[in-house]
Design an enzyme around this catalytic site. Structure first.
Site, mmCIF file in Angstrom:
data_model
loop_
_atom_site.group_PDB
_atom_site.id
_atom_site.type_symbol
_atom_site.label_atom_id
_atom_site.label_comp_id
_atom_site.label_asym_id
_atom_site.label_seq_id
_atom_site.Cartn_x
_atom_site.Cartn_y
_atom_site.Cartn_z
ATOM 1 N N HIS A 73 0.866 -1.180 0.000
ATOM 2 C CA HIS A 73 0.000 0.000 0.000
ATOM 3 C C HIS A 73 0.901 1.228 0.000
ATOM 4 O O HIS A 73 1.774 1.352 0.857
ATOM 5 C CB HIS A 73 -0.893 0.056 1.242
ATOM 6 N N ASP B 132 -9.208 -1.282 2.136
ATOM 7 C CA ASP B 132 -9.232 -2.494 2.961
ATOM 8 C C ASP B 132 -10.653 -2.988 3.177
ATOM 9 O O ASP B 132 -10.899 -4.194 3.243
ATOM 10 C CB ASP B 132 -8.604 -2.212 4.336
#
Length: 431
Positions: free
Chosen positions: A323, A356
């Site tokens: 990420h 997420d």
């Protein structure tokens, strides 16, 4: 992971990771190999033995029945169900948009030589749904929904026997055709080889612990896998406009996944680096998951200060973080210059947390610098691009002579004959 930071001019560390998330992996190869061998040879009996040993679960049947699915769904509180369905809708919409870009192809590059490809969904895939420290309700959404969008005929979901019942509901809502209470390496083995009750799949997707990861590595070949997933990672690229409080919050949000989560800040502003270091420690004091997040920060946290943007980009591309958030004055401009990452979050309003959970991009992403050569899970993971060709007599005249000559040069007489035969017959019919 070894980071030869000395190879990057203009980069210094305010905080260095104390350990390596890769080299700290437990030596699990031998255990996993034994689990795979046993399940291949003894099927359900071996799965049952390992479920007792590793999960303390002695189940009469592994498969979740329709009645149990419904019970799990009924037990899901209305808001959790609504939020799960919100995530499903967003992931589905993005996967559908992605699938629309994967088109069949038909071309005629030479007269009479027709080529193309088809986009073919896989027949049966296995989705490993981790139990983890928390009931990760988004996990089945990310692996199952894109498979159904892609047109996979059958999705088999495996999750640990002790997984939260809401995870069963999540698998059901996401579209799993069959759900099994099997976890760990034995789940990977069951899906890879097939047992009396678990069907063999064509590809296994989804993250898991070190044993799951190693099992996927060992079964790869006869079946496909999505990728090998290591501990989660987040890095933030920031300049003088960065907000230390927000950066610290985003890093700690990811750090609470696991004590081996790798978190970091790469910045051109030394004052922001110092402020973020202090802010992380401040937020840890009242974070309910500080035991996990604090261990991750202590052992794998990093803050690197770069002398300019070019050094920041070079170091970020080396890290190839799973990420990668961009908190800079010209976030979109910087994003266009980056090459290696799993998923990119442009501007301070784009938090990894949204991806997420529910925003629509997939959270199953490459770790351990795999972002240098691959992207994350997406609808294309579940389809095959299979080529084809067909020729007219004019097409044979185009390709047969060079093919035959090349085969002769290589000493491959069988190839030469096969190439020449069609041309000879076409010419004979015309005489």
């Amino acid at each position: 992971m070894t980071d030869p930071i000395s190879a990057f001019d203009g980069v210094t560390r305010l905080k260095s990771p104390g350990r390596s998330a890769v080299s700290d992996n437990a030596p699990v190869e031998r255990t996993v190999a034994e689990v795979l061998r046993a399940v291949r040879e003894r099927g359900d009996a071996a799965v049952r033995d390992y479920s007792k040993q590793f999960d303390q679960a002695d189940l009469a049947t592994f498969e979740v029945s329709a009645e149990e699915r419904q019970a799990a769904l009924d037990a899901l509180d209305p808001q959790s169900r609504a939020d799960t369905e919100f995530a499903i809708d967003n992931v589905r919409a993005f996967a559908e948009a992605q699938l629309a870009t994967i088109l069949p192809l038909e071309v005629e590059p030479l007269p009479g030589v027709h080529m193309g490809h088809r986009v073919i969904p896989m027949e049966r895939i296995g989705a490993y749904v981790p139990g983890g420290r928390y009931p990760l309700l988004s996990a089945p959404v990310m692996t199952i929904v894109p498979a159904k969008v892609a047109g996979v005929s059958e999705v088999i979901a495996c999750l640990p026997p002790n997984a939260h019942p809401a995870m069963i509901a999540g698998c059901h809502l996401s579209g799993a055709d069959r759900i099994f209470r099997i976890g760990g390496a034995q789940a990977i083995a069951a899906m890879a080889f097939g047992t009396e009750t678990v069907p063999r799949v064509d590809k296994i997707v989804g993250p898991g612990n070190a044993f799951v990861n190693e099992a996927k590595r060992q079964v790869f070949g006869p079946i496909g896998i999505d990728q090998l997933a290591g501990p989660s990672e987040i890095f933030v690229l920031a300049d003088h406009t960065g907000d230390a409080e927000m950066i610290a919050a985003d890093m700690l949000a990811q750090a609470e996944h696991d004590v081996r989560t790798r978190v970091g800040l790469i910045t051109t502003d030394a004052a922001l680096a110092e402020a973020t270091l202090a802010e992380v420690e401040r937020q840890l004091r009242d974070l309910s998951t500080a035991e996990t997040a604090g261990a991750a920060w202590r052992d794998y946290g990093e803050i690197a200060v770069c002398e300019d943007e070019a050094a920041m980009i070079a170091y970020s591309d080396h890290i190839a973080a799973e990420h990668l958030q961009i908190h800079t004055e010209d976030a979109h401009g910087l994003a266009a210059r980056l090459r290696n990452y799993g998923s990119l979050f442009i501007g301070e309003l784009a938090s990894v947390v949204y991806s997420d959970k529910c925003s629509g991009t997939n959270h199953t992403l490459p770790t351990m610098a795999a972002g240098r050569y691959t992207g994350g899970l997406w609808v294309g993971t579940y389809v095959k691009i299979a080529t084809h060709q067909w020729l007219t007599p004019d097409g044979v005249k185009q390709v047969a002579p060079p093919a035959a000559r090349q085969a002769a040069t290589e000493g491959m007489e069988g190839h030469r004959r096969a190439a020449q035969m069609r041309l000879d017959r076409i010419q004979a019919r015309r005489t």
